[in-house]
Structure formats: C-alpha cells, structure tokens
Design a protein around this motif. Sequence first.
Motif, PDB file in Angstrom:
ATOM      1  N   ASN A   6      14.174  -2.052   2.118  1.00 40.45           N
ATOM      2  CA  ASN A   6      14.789  -0.752   2.382  1.00 40.45           C
ATOM      3  C   ASN A   6      13.728   0.354   2.376  1.00 40.45           C
ATOM      4  OD1 ASN A   6      14.129  -0.415  -0.320  1.00 40.45           O
ATOM      5  ND2 ASN A   6      16.218  -0.728  -1.041  1.00 40.45           N
ATOM      6  N   ASP A   7      14.183   1.597   2.409  1.00 42.56           N
ATOM      7  CA  ASP A   7      13.249   2.729   2.428  1.00 42.56           C
ATOM      8  C   ASP A   7      12.348   2.740   1.195  1.00 42.56           C
ATOM      9  OD1 ASP A   7      14.257   3.591   4.846  1.00 42.56           O
ATOM     10  OD2 ASP A   7      15.613   5.081   3.951  1.00 42.56           O
ATOM     11  N   ALA A   8      12.901   2.435   0.028  1.00 41.86           N
ATOM     12  CA  ALA A   8      12.099   2.426  -1.198  1.00 41.86           C
ATOM     13  C   ALA A   8      11.028   1.333  -1.141  1.00 41.86           C
ATOM     14  CB  ALA A   8      13.002   2.236  -2.419  1.00 41.86           C
ATOM     15  N   TRP A   9      11.363   0.187  -0.595  1.00 43.18           N
ATOM     16  CA  TRP A   9      10.411  -0.917  -0.445  1.00 43.18           C
ATOM     17  C   TRP A   9       9.265  -0.497   0.483  1.00 43.18           C
ATOM     18  CZ3 TRP A   9       9.418  -3.743   4.094  1.00 43.18           C
ATOM     19  CH2 TRP A   9       8.678  -4.929   3.942  1.00 43.18           C
ATOM     20  N   ARG A  10       9.630   0.120   1.621  1.00 45.95           N
ATOM     21  CA  ARG A  10       8.611   0.599   2.555  1.00 45.95           C
ATOM     22  C   ARG A  10       7.746   1.681   1.911  1.00 45.95           C
ATOM     23  NH1 ARG A  10      12.885  -0.343   5.955  1.00 45.95           N
ATOM     24  NH2 ARG A  10      13.616   1.787   5.899  1.00 45.95           N
ATOM     25  N   ASP A  11       8.371   2.561   1.151  1.00 45.17           N
ATOM     26  CA  ASP A  11       7.630   3.621   0.466  1.00 45.17           C
ATOM     27  C   ASP A  11       6.660   3.019  -0.561  1.00 45.17           C
ATOM     28  OD1 ASP A  11       7.134   6.432  -0.126  1.00 45.17           O
ATOM     29  OD2 ASP A  11       8.138   6.033  -2.040  1.00 45.17           O
ATOM     30  N   ILE A  35       3.181  -8.711   5.924  1.00 45.49           N
ATOM     31  CA  ILE A  35       3.501  -8.919   7.345  1.00 45.49           C
ATOM     32  C   ILE A  35       4.897  -8.369   7.648  1.00 45.49           C
ATOM     33  CG2 ILE A  35       4.002 -10.705   9.067  1.00 45.49           C
ATOM     34  CD1 ILE A  35       1.663 -12.309   7.710  1.00 45.49           C
ATOM     35  N   ASP A  36       5.845  -8.611   6.743  1.00 49.60           N
ATOM     36  CA  ASP A  36       7.186  -8.042   6.919  1.00 49.60           C
ATOM     37  C   ASP A  36       7.130  -6.519   6.943  1.00 49.60           C
ATOM     38  OD1 ASP A  36       8.360 -10.522   7.030  1.00 49.60           O
ATOM     39  OD2 ASP A  36       9.177 -10.468   4.993  1.00 49.60           O
ATOM     40  N   TYR A  37       6.299  -5.930   6.066  1.00 47.68           N
ATOM     41  CA  TYR A  37       6.161  -4.477   6.018  1.00 47.68           C
ATOM     42  C   TYR A  37       5.659  -3.949   7.360  1.00 47.68           C
ATOM     43  CZ  TYR A  37       3.971   0.022   4.999  1.00 47.68           C
ATOM     44  OH  TYR A  37       3.588   1.334   5.039  1.00 47.68           O
ATOM     45  N   ILE A  38       4.612  -4.569   7.889  1.00 52.22           N
ATOM     46  CA  ILE A  38       4.051  -4.129   9.175  1.00 52.22           C
ATOM     47  C   ILE A  38       5.088  -4.292  10.284  1.00 52.22           C
ATOM     48  CG2 ILE A  38       2.254  -4.574  10.904  1.00 52.22           C
ATOM     49  CD1 ILE A  38       1.299  -3.152   8.303  1.00 52.22           C
ATOM     50  N   GLU A  39       5.801  -5.410  10.283  1.00 54.84           N
ATOM     51  CA  GLU A  39       6.835  -5.621  11.302  1.00 54.84           C
ATOM     52  C   GLU A  39       7.932  -4.575  11.194  1.00 54.84           C
ATOM     53  OE1 GLU A  39       8.041  -9.710  11.082  1.00 54.84           O
ATOM     54  OE2 GLU A  39       6.219 -10.398  12.085  1.00 54.84           O
ATOM     55  N   ARG A  40       8.328  -4.223   9.982  1.00 54.40           N
ATOM     56  CA  ARG A  40       9.350  -3.172   9.809  1.00 54.40           C
ATOM     57  C   ARG A  40       8.856  -1.846  10.348  1.00 54.40           C
ATOM     58  NH1 ARG A  40      14.725  -4.079   7.877  1.00 54.40           N
ATOM     59  NH2 ARG A  40      14.640  -6.201   7.123  1.00 54.40           N
ATOM     60  N   LEU A  41       7.586  -1.538  10.095  1.00 51.00           N
ATOM     61  CA  LEU A  41       7.028  -0.281  10.619  1.00 51.00           C
ATOM     62  C   LEU A  41       7.054  -0.254  12.142  1.00 51.00           C
ATOM     63  CD1 LEU A  41       3.873   0.369   8.390  1.00 51.00           C
ATOM     64  CD2 LEU A  41       6.105   1.498   8.274  1.00 51.00           C
ATOM     65  N   GLN A  42       6.968  -1.431  12.753  1.00 52.46           N
ATOM     66  CA  GLN A  42       6.971  -1.534  14.213  1.00 52.46           C
ATOM     67  C   GLN A  42       8.382  -1.708  14.770  1.00 52.46           C
ATOM     68  OE1 GLN A  42       4.243  -4.814  14.672  1.00 52.46           O
ATOM     69  NE2 GLN A  42       2.456  -3.495  14.487  1.00 52.46           N
ATOM     70  N   GLY A  43       9.389  -1.539  13.907  1.00 47.65           N
ATOM     71  CA  GLY A  43      10.776  -1.600  14.368  1.00 47.65           C
ATOM     72  C   GLY A  43      11.348  -2.999  14.445  1.00 47.65           C
ATOM     73  N   ARG A  44      10.611  -3.967  13.974  1.00 47.84           N
ATOM     74  CA  ARG A  44      11.116  -5.342  13.965  1.00 47.84           C
ATOM     75  C   ARG A  44      11.457  -5.718  12.527  1.00 47.84           C
ATOM     76  NH1 ARG A  44       6.391  -5.659  17.021  1.00 47.84           N
ATOM     77  NH2 ARG A  44       5.359  -6.865  15.391  1.00 47.84           N
ATOM     78  N   GLY A  45      11.629  -6.962  12.285  1.00 54.15           N
ATOM     79  CA  GLY A  45      11.911  -7.435  10.932  1.00 54.15           C
ATOM     80  C   GLY A  45      13.231  -8.175  10.884  1.00 54.15           C
TER      81      GLY A  45
END
Length: 137
Positions: free
Chosen positions: A97-102, A79-89
Amino acid sequence: MADIISIDNKRKAVQDIEAARLHHRKRVAVRQTVQCTHCRLKCEKCGAQLRTNPPNPADQPSSLRIPYRFCEFCALDYIDYIERLQGRGDPRCYWQNDAWRDAWGRWISYQGAVSSFAKTPEFARLLVEVREGPPEE
C-alpha cells in the motif's frame, strides 16, 4: 613543595582524557553506522547474512538491475516496489500500500544520504582519526 601534585591539575587531566575517549567512541560509532550500512556480508535492507556464493543472474525473477545487496526476499520486495512505481504489480499483494511504498522510498533516500556522507572529506578525516585509536593516559 615542588613534589606536591595539584589535585585540580590531576582532575582536569583525567577529565580531558575521559572527554577524548568519549569523543573517540562517538567517532567509532559513526564509522560503524556508515560502514555497517553497506556491509558486503549482509542484506542491506533486513540485515540477514548473505550467501557466500553470489546469486546466479538466471535465478533473478526480473532483468532489473538491483543496486543494493539484498537477500532473496528483500530483492523480490524491491522488484515489487519498482514495478508498483511503474504502475504494475500484483493486485493480490494487498500489503503493498501507500505506507509500504513510502517505507521503501524513505529507505532508498536514507541509503543515498549515508552514501553521500561517506564520500565527504569530514568522513574521510573521521576514518583517519579512528585508525589512530583512542587517547592514551
């Protein structure tokens, strides 16, 4: 002379059986990899055993539909990953960070690739061959 067994023929027969058994073990390994990736008894991300009773949707921290079977912790991370992709979090979650998202993105791509492979005619053939069992001596 008709009762003499050719050592070369016997050796070839044993080698053929061993090669067929190795081929069977490889097929079983592929089947296990694909089927275990989507095991209903464990978290698809971390492999932790899941509760036998399904989670209560009211306990979900988000109305987001989660397309994977996750343990509680991996579900929160997803859920945190999806929120980060949507500019939230949560900006306090410095490790996201970028590596976590990757890593999440690659994991999701891997799940899609395994699912696509599992739907191929070749995988269906492999399942049939594995059910037939290893070659007999």
